[in-house]
Design an enzyme around this catalytic site. Structure first.
Site, PDB file in Angstrom:
ATOM      1  N   SER A 114      -6.808  -7.767  -1.400  1.00 52.68           N
ATOM      2  CA  SER A 114      -6.307  -7.202  -0.149  1.00 52.68           C
ATOM      3  C   SER A 114      -6.805  -5.771   0.016  1.00 52.68           C
ATOM      4  O   SER A 114      -6.726  -4.966  -0.917  1.00 52.68           O
ATOM      5  CB  SER A 114      -4.775  -7.204  -0.134  1.00 52.68           C
ATOM      6  OG  SER A 114      -4.278  -8.524  -0.131  1.00 52.68           O
ATOM      7  N   PHE A 130       0.842  -1.185   0.000  1.00 44.84           N
ATOM      8  CA  PHE A 130       0.000   0.000   0.000  1.00 44.84           C
ATOM      9  C   PHE A 130       0.884   1.243   0.000  1.00 44.84           C
ATOM     10  O   PHE A 130       2.104   1.151   0.106  1.00 44.84           O
ATOM     11  CB  PHE A 130      -0.914  -0.003   1.235  1.00 44.84           C
ATOM     12  CG  PHE A 130      -1.737  -1.254   1.369  1.00 44.84           C
ATOM     13  CD1 PHE A 130      -2.985  -1.342   0.773  1.00 44.84           C
ATOM     14  CD2 PHE A 130      -1.259  -2.350   2.072  1.00 44.84           C
ATOM     15  CE1 PHE A 130      -3.739  -2.499   0.876  1.00 44.84           C
ATOM     16  CE2 PHE A 130      -2.003  -3.512   2.176  1.00 44.84           C
ATOM     17  CZ  PHE A 130      -3.259  -3.591   1.575  1.00 44.84           C
ATOM     18  N   THR A 138      -7.969  -9.740   3.902  1.00 47.21           N
ATOM     19  CA  THR A 138      -8.502 -10.340   2.685  1.00 47.21           C
ATOM     20  C   THR A 138     -10.017 -10.219   2.631  1.00 47.21           C
ATOM     21  O   THR A 138     -10.716 -10.586   3.583  1.00 47.21           O
ATOM     22  CB  THR A 138      -8.120 -11.831   2.611  1.00 47.21           C
ATOM     23  OG1 THR A 138      -6.691 -11.947   2.626  1.00 47.21           O
ATOM     24  CG2 THR A 138      -8.666 -12.482   1.343  1.00 47.21           C
ATOM     25  N   THR A 152       4.932  11.869   8.346  1.00 47.34           N
ATOM     26  CA  THR A 152       6.331  12.208   8.573  1.00 47.34           C
ATOM     27  C   THR A 152       6.572  12.464  10.052  1.00 47.34           C
ATOM     28  O   THR A 152       5.816  13.192  10.696  1.00 47.34           O
ATOM     29  CB  THR A 152       6.717  13.463   7.770  1.00 47.34           C
ATOM     30  OG1 THR A 152       6.470  13.220   6.382  1.00 47.34           O
ATOM     31  CG2 THR A 152       8.192  13.804   7.962  1.00 47.34           C
ATOM     32  N   HIS A 185       1.480  -4.715   7.605  1.00 41.82           N
ATOM     33  CA  HIS A 185       1.898  -5.619   8.677  1.00 41.82           C
ATOM     34  C   HIS A 185       2.260  -4.773   9.904  1.00 41.82           C
ATOM     35  O   HIS A 185       3.335  -4.187   9.969  1.00 41.82           O
ATOM     36  CB  HIS A 185       3.100  -6.461   8.239  1.00 41.82           C
ATOM     37  CG  HIS A 185       2.822  -7.276   7.019  1.00 41.82           C
ATOM     38  ND1 HIS A 185       3.826  -7.779   6.220  1.00 41.82           N
ATOM     39  CD2 HIS A 185       1.659  -7.672   6.452  1.00 41.82           C
ATOM     40  CE1 HIS A 185       3.297  -8.459   5.216  1.00 41.82           C
ATOM     41  NE2 HIS A 185       1.985  -8.400   5.338  1.00 41.82           N
ATOM     42  N   ALA A 215      -7.550 -12.886  11.846  1.00 43.98           N
ATOM     43  CA  ALA A 215      -6.902 -13.989  12.552  1.00 43.98           C
ATOM     44  C   ALA A 215      -6.644 -13.607  14.012  1.00 43.98           C
ATOM     45  O   ALA A 215      -6.500 -12.427  14.341  1.00 43.98           O
ATOM     46  CB  ALA A 215      -5.577 -14.344  11.874  1.00 43.98           C
ATOM     47  N   CYS A 265      -3.446  -5.199   6.560  1.00 49.08           N
ATOM     48  CA  CYS A 265      -3.765  -5.855   5.288  1.00 49.08           C
ATOM     49  C   CYS A 265      -4.662  -7.056   5.559  1.00 49.08           C
ATOM     50  O   CYS A 265      -4.265  -8.003   6.239  1.00 49.08           O
ATOM     51  CB  CYS A 265      -2.476  -6.303   4.604  1.00 49.08           C
ATOM     52  SG  CYS A 265      -2.756  -7.163   3.044  1.00 49.08           S
TER      53      CYS A 265
END
Length: 237
Positions: free
Chosen positions: A45, A2, A54, A156, A110, A72, A52
């Site tokens: 995704s 992404f 599904t 930033t 992640h 999960a 991320c």
């Protein structure tokens, strides 16, 4: 992969901890005018607050489009998605395509840690947020003028204090209208993903110098990684 540029803000329609699969699922409703699901397929995704996930169900026929994802147990442990409730706003971004402009930075979706908002200050029409990561170790990858993804938003770093265990970002007026982070208050949490380039730099240098010398060279490595990342982003360590 992404970019960290939020495409749309969705609303949690349901967080079901006991769905038909025996796991946890999250359903997100979109604005009627949304184009987020145009061309979307099952299995695609989608980043939700920087995670991320599904797509397991797509509903584009109703006046209010929606989609569902599975979450999960590990994801629930490492992120703030378990804190969501019906009506919660979430940042959304589809995975990049080969022809996508990289306007933010490389975001994997992640999450490395969550962080608590410990201070919010007005600075003109901008807002400065201070964050204290749950895992202080991630701060070695956070450098002045480097990138960090907060709830999936590429931002930033304006200040970082390794000893104090915090870092800051500033949101301009436009960004405040487009992302969920700006709506959060002191005490709430965000998902944090550090710049993956810093991790690769650290591991490469550690491999080069040898694992036996880790204790002796770790402080040197950390300083070198900070300098490399800062230089790559056009800043200074």
């Amino acid at each position: 992969m992404f970019t960290g540029l939020v495409e749309e803000i969705g609303v949690v329609a349901e967080l079901n901890p006991h769905d038909e699969t025996g796991g946890t699922s999250l359903t997100i409703s979109l604005p009627e005018s949304s184009k987020l699901l145009e061309g979307a397929l099952l299995g695609d995704s989608i980043s939700i607050n920087g995670v991320c996930l599904t797509a397991t169900h797509l509903d584009v026929q109703n006046a209010v489009p929606s989609f569902r994802v599975g979450i999960a147990p590990e994801t629930l442990r490492l992120t703030n998605l378990g804190e969501l409730a019906k009506g919660s706003d979430v940042n959304l971004e589809r995975a990049v395509r080969a022809d996508t402009r990289m306007g933010g930075h490389f975001v994997q979706g992640h999450v490395d840690s969550t962080a608590e908002i410990v201070d919010v200050r007005q600075d003109g029409n901008a807002l400065t947020f201070r964050f204290a990561p749950r895992s202080p170790d991630v701060l070695r990858y956070v450098v002045f003028k480097g990138y960090v993804a907060l709830d999936g938003t590429s931002l930033t770093v304006t200040r970082v204090d390794d000893v104090g265990g915090w870092f800051e970002v500033m949101l301009i007026a436009y960004t405040q209208e487009k992302v969920v982070v700006a709506r959060k208050k002191v005490g709430q949490s965000v998902n944090v993903e550090v710049d993956v380039l810093a991790k690769y730099a650290e591991k490469s240098m550690a491999g080069y110098l040898g694992t036996q010398s880790e204790i002796l060279v770790k402080p040197i490595l950390e300083e070198m990684v900070q300098n490399l990342v800062a230089q790559a982003m056009g800043g200074h360590s």
